[in-house]
Design a protein around this motif. Structure first.
Motif, PDB file in Angstrom:
ATOM      1  N   TYR A  52      -8.704   7.822   0.863  1.00 45.56           N
ATOM      2  CA  TYR A  52      -7.448   7.134   0.551  1.00 45.56           C
ATOM      3  C   TYR A  52      -7.577   6.298  -0.726  1.00 45.56           C
ATOM      4  O   TYR A  52      -6.769   6.417  -1.652  1.00 45.56           O
TER       5      TYR A  52
ATOM      6  N   LYS B 177      -5.163  -0.452   5.813  1.00 45.06           N
ATOM      7  CA  LYS B 177      -4.401  -1.672   6.114  1.00 45.06           C
ATOM      8  C   LYS B 177      -5.094  -2.495   7.190  1.00 45.06           C
ATOM      9  O   LYS B 177      -5.300  -3.700   7.036  1.00 45.06           O
TER      10      LYS B 177
ATOM     11  N   TRP C  89      -3.532   5.317   5.068  1.00 46.81           N
ATOM     12  CA  TRP C  89      -3.130   3.952   4.695  1.00 46.81           C
ATOM     13  C   TRP C  89      -3.208   2.972   5.864  1.00 46.81           C
ATOM     14  O   TRP C  89      -3.530   1.804   5.665  1.00 46.81           O
ATOM     15  N   GLU C  90      -2.933   3.443   7.074  1.00 46.28           N
ATOM     16  CA  GLU C  90      -2.972   2.524   8.217  1.00 46.28           C
ATOM     17  C   GLU C  90      -4.399   2.065   8.532  1.00 46.28           C
ATOM     18  O   GLU C  90      -4.609   0.929   8.929  1.00 46.28           O
TER      19      GLU C  90
ATOM     20  N   SER D 217      -4.064  -7.020   1.142  1.00 52.19           N
ATOM     21  CA  SER D 217      -4.183  -5.685   0.564  1.00 52.19           C
ATOM     22  C   SER D 217      -3.683  -5.657  -0.875  1.00 52.19           C
ATOM     23  O   SER D 217      -3.921  -4.687  -1.591  1.00 52.19           O
TER      24      SER D 217
ATOM     25  N   LEU E 246       0.824  -1.204   0.000  1.00 50.40           N
ATOM     26  CA  LEU E 246       0.000   0.000   0.000  1.00 50.40           C
ATOM     27  C   LEU E 246       0.860   1.257   0.000  1.00 50.40           C
ATOM     28  O   LEU E 246       1.927   1.289   0.626  1.00 50.40           O
TER      29      LEU E 246
ATOM     30  N   TYR F 206      -5.495   7.141  -4.187  1.00 49.70           N
ATOM     31  CA  TYR F 206      -4.309   6.365  -4.539  1.00 49.70           C
ATOM     32  C   TYR F 206      -4.601   5.111  -5.351  1.00 49.70           C
ATOM     33  O   TYR F 206      -3.673   4.517  -5.906  1.00 49.70           O
TER      34      TYR F 206
ATOM     35  N   MET G 145       1.998   4.545   1.359  1.00 53.12           N
ATOM     36  CA  MET G 145       1.997   4.976   2.757  1.00 53.12           C
ATOM     37  C   MET G 145       1.641   6.458   2.875  1.00 53.12           C
ATOM     38  O   MET G 145       2.394   7.261   3.412  1.00 53.12           O
TER      39      MET G 145
END
Length: 125
Positions: free
Chosen positions: A91, A43, A39-40, A52, A33, A95, A35
């Motif tokens: 997110y 995730k 992202w966390e 992922s 992923l 992305y 970052m």
């Protein structure tokens, strides 16, 4: 003089080849992923059920991601994202938008919905 030429070539190159949002951030070696902010959360929530690595294989705009996640909630047992809907959608649509699909990585764009095979119902299981 030499320093000015180098600086000018950097500026010109930057204008000719703009950096995408995903290229501004490193990629996590474990999850694959980007970052970037959010992202966390992605995730933690996505990796609870699947790898992922499937995320970049199914790019989409904000509406596509919302529909996909809602399908997971309705049919796959995903919990309601509650307060994390917006950061997750921000997110993913930033992305992993369908416009950013890298055809060097994937052999074709994802199939249109009407070309997809039918999903098995719960009764068939």
């Amino acid at each position: 003089m030499k320093k000015r030429l180098i600086a000018a070539s950097i500026v010109i190159t930057g204008m000719m080849f703009p950096v995408t949002a995903a290229e501004k951030y490193p990629v996590d070696e474990v999850t694959g992923l980007v970052m970037a902010p959010g992202w966390e959360i992605v995730k933690a929530q996505c990796n609870a059920c699947h790898t992922s690595l499937i995320i970049p294989q199914n790019p989409g705009n904000r509406e596509v991601w919302r529909d996909t996640i809602q399908w997971m909630i309705d049919t796959q047992g995903l919990w309601d994202l509650n307060d994390t809907w917006e950061p997750v959608l921000d997110y993913l649509s930033t992305y992993y938008d369908e416009k950013a699909i890298d055809m060097r990585t994937f052999r074709r764009k994802p199939l249109e919905e009407d070309l997809m095979p039918p999903m098995p119902s719960k009764q068939e299981r």
